[in-house]
Structures are given as structure tokens and as C-alpha cells.
Motif scaffolding. Sequence first.
Motif, PDB file in Angstrom:
ATOM      1  N   ASN A  40       0.817  -1.222   0.000  1.00 30.24           N
ATOM      2  CA  ASN A  40       0.000   0.000   0.000  1.00 30.24           C
ATOM      3  C   ASN A  40       0.848   1.268   0.000  1.00 30.24           C
ATOM      4  N   GLY A  41       2.163   1.164  -0.148  1.00 29.38           N
ATOM      5  CA  GLY A  41       3.029   2.338  -0.208  1.00 29.38           C
ATOM      6  C   GLY A  41       3.199   3.011   1.135  1.00 29.38           C
ATOM      7  N   VAL A  42       3.847   4.173   1.132  1.00 26.67           N
ATOM      8  CA  VAL A  42       3.995   4.997   2.335  1.00 26.67           C
ATOM      9  C   VAL A  42       3.655   6.434   1.974  1.00 26.67           C
ATOM     10  N   THR A  43       3.290   7.188   2.977  1.00 26.30           N
ATOM     11  CA  THR A  43       2.899   8.582   2.778  1.00 26.30           C
ATOM     12  C   THR A  43       4.048   9.508   3.126  1.00 26.30           C
ATOM     13  N   ILE A  44       4.336  10.438   2.212  1.00 25.71           N
ATOM     14  CA  ILE A  44       5.363  11.453   2.442  1.00 25.71           C
ATOM     15  C   ILE A  44       4.884  12.379   3.559  1.00 25.71           C
ATOM     16  N   THR A  59      11.744  -2.872   3.938  1.00 27.81           N
ATOM     17  CA  THR A  59      10.382  -2.397   3.734  1.00 27.81           C
ATOM     18  C   THR A  59       9.910  -1.490   4.855  1.00 27.81           C
ATOM     19  N   LEU A  60       9.297  -0.364   4.456  1.00 32.44           N
ATOM     20  CA  LEU A  60       8.737   0.591   5.408  1.00 32.44           C
ATOM     21  C   LEU A  60       7.222   0.601   5.330  1.00 32.44           C
ATOM     22  N   THR A  61       6.603   0.899   6.461  1.00 33.67           N
ATOM     23  CA  THR A  61       5.153   0.992   6.531  1.00 33.67           C
ATOM     24  C   THR A  61       4.761   2.171   7.416  1.00 33.67           C
ATOM     25  N   ASN A  62       3.602   2.760   7.149  1.00 34.62           N
ATOM     26  CA  ASN A  62       3.096   3.844   7.995  1.00 34.62           C
ATOM     27  C   ASN A  62       2.310   3.309   9.182  1.00 34.62           C
ATOM     28  N   PRO A  94       4.528   4.654  -4.086  1.00 35.75           N
ATOM     29  CA  PRO A  94       3.970   3.333  -4.347  1.00 35.75           C
ATOM     30  C   PRO A  94       4.835   2.197  -3.814  1.00 35.75           C
ATOM     31  N   GLU A  95       4.198   1.063  -3.606  1.00 36.80           N
ATOM     32  CA  GLU A  95       4.872  -0.132  -3.109  1.00 36.80           C
ATOM     33  C   GLU A  95       6.098  -0.469  -3.950  1.00 36.80           C
ATOM     34  N   GLY A  96       7.214  -0.736  -3.261  1.00 40.15           N
ATOM     35  CA  GLY A  96       8.442  -1.149  -3.925  1.00 40.15           C
ATOM     36  C   GLY A  96       9.367  -0.017  -4.349  1.00 40.15           C
ATOM     37  N   PHE A  97       8.880   1.216  -4.332  1.00 41.91           N
ATOM     38  CA  PHE A  97       9.718   2.344  -4.750  1.00 41.91           C
ATOM     39  C   PHE A  97      10.621   2.790  -3.597  1.00 41.91           C
ATOM     40  N   GLY A  98      11.746   3.427  -3.941  1.00 44.54           N
ATOM     41  CA  GLY A  98      12.717   3.892  -2.958  1.00 44.54           C
ATOM     42  C   GLY A  98      12.174   5.015  -2.091  1.00 44.54           C
ATOM     43  N   THR A 125      -0.238   5.518  15.301  1.00 42.15           N
ATOM     44  CA  THR A 125       0.262   4.170  15.033  1.00 42.15           C
ATOM     45  C   THR A 125      -0.492   3.468  13.910  1.00 42.15           C
ATOM     46  N   ALA A 126      -1.628   4.018  13.471  1.00 38.56           N
ATOM     47  CA  ALA A 126      -2.391   3.407  12.382  1.00 38.56           C
ATOM     48  C   ALA A 126      -1.938   3.871  11.007  1.00 38.56           C
ATOM     49  N   ASP A 127      -1.437   5.130  10.919  1.00 38.49           N
ATOM     50  CA  ASP A 127      -1.085   5.655   9.590  1.00 38.49           C
ATOM     51  C   ASP A 127       0.134   6.579   9.575  1.00 38.49           C
ATOM     52  N   GLY A 128       0.809   6.778  10.692  1.00 38.04           N
ATOM     53  CA  GLY A 128       2.017   7.603  10.751  1.00 38.04           C
ATOM     54  C   GLY A 128       1.770   9.098  10.721  1.00 38.04           C
ATOM     55  N   SER A 129       0.504   9.517  10.699  1.00 35.51           N
ATOM     56  CA  SER A 129       0.201  10.953  10.658  1.00 35.51           C
ATOM     57  C   SER A 129       0.593  11.616  11.978  1.00 35.51           C
ATOM     58  N   ILE A 130       0.653  12.947  11.941  1.00 34.02           N
ATOM     59  CA  ILE A 130       1.184  13.710  13.065  1.00 34.02           C
ATOM     60  C   ILE A 130       0.090  14.353  13.902  1.00 34.02           C
TER      61      ILE A 130
END
Length: 182
Positions: A40-44, A59-62, A94-98, A125-130
Motif C-alpha cells: 500500500n506504499g507509504v505517505t510522504i 520495507t517501510l510501513t506507515n 507506491p509499493e516497492g519504490f525507494g 500508530t495506524a497511519d504515521g500521521s502527526i
Amino acid sequence: MSFQKKVNYNWPEGYPGGIASANPRRTVVAPQGGWRAGTNGVTIASFAWADPTDDSGQTLTNKAPSAVIPDGFILREQQGLTTQYLQDATMSIPEGFGVVMVDGGDYFALSSTDATRGQAIFANTADGSIQTAAKGSTVSGAVDTGWIVTRGAPTGQVLIMTGPLESMLSLSAASPTSSPSK
């Protein structure tokens, strides 16, 4: 691309996930092959955790695997990709991108709460938002990141946050203060 609906008279001061000052900044040392966005990618401009189920350690996750401090903040470095036809913009990798992840320095960010100088930065802890709150407090569903608000802003406006200095201070404390004798 949608039709332009407004005109800004001035440039914005900064964009979420962007570098906010010329002060020293630190990237999180990546494993061999670099960090990669997980399922599902990660959010900038959000916090991320290394996925403990990934054998490569890349692999990173939010989403936090447990209530632990995040491994870092996702830097905005021209890495968001528009993957849908006629898409205007995205804050997703997107998933797999640097991915470039930082753990110190001054960065622009958005908070789901009003932010004032000196408050602690919490990662959902659910989505990494601030979210922000007073130092030493607890926020349901979030963990204290060790980062602080250095310039506050109302909800939805860009704030500046500063990464923790503990790792830099511990490094300087471990180094000898006197020069070796000759």
C-alpha cells in the motif's frame, strides 16, 4: 489536470515533508539496497516503521508493528509519483519504490491538531500521521516520537518540527574532549 481555481500572490513558505532550514539533518541509514515502500506504499511527510515481517529489512510501513517509536520521518524528495491517469498530485510513494527517511533536522509538516512551539510530536500508530500535545503527555493511538514543534501552526497549516538531538548528544558525549597526548 484540473482547471486552475486560485492564484497565490506569494510562494508558500514550505511543503509538508520538505526541509525547513539549513541546520544539520540526518537520514536514517538504510539497509543494503535502500529503503522501499511496503504494501500500500507509504505517505510522504508522515512517520514510518521498518516492517518486522520483511526478511530483507528494507520495507517501510506507515502502520506501527507495535507501540514503538517510529524509525523516521518520510522526506519529500521528488519521490511521490502520479500513477493514475490525469492525477494532479500525490503524497504517496507506491509499493516497492525507494524512500528517503530522516531521523533528525528541521522539516515542514502538517498536524491533525493545533501546534504550538515546544509541544511534542506524536505519530499515529495506524497511519504515521502527526498529532501534537504537551511534552510528557500521552495521546491515544499515537506514540511520542521525540520530535518537537519549533514553529507552531493551526490544524491544516504547515508547522516546523525538529528531530531529536539525543543521538547527536550521545555521540558527542562518547567522544573524547581532550586531544591525545603526543
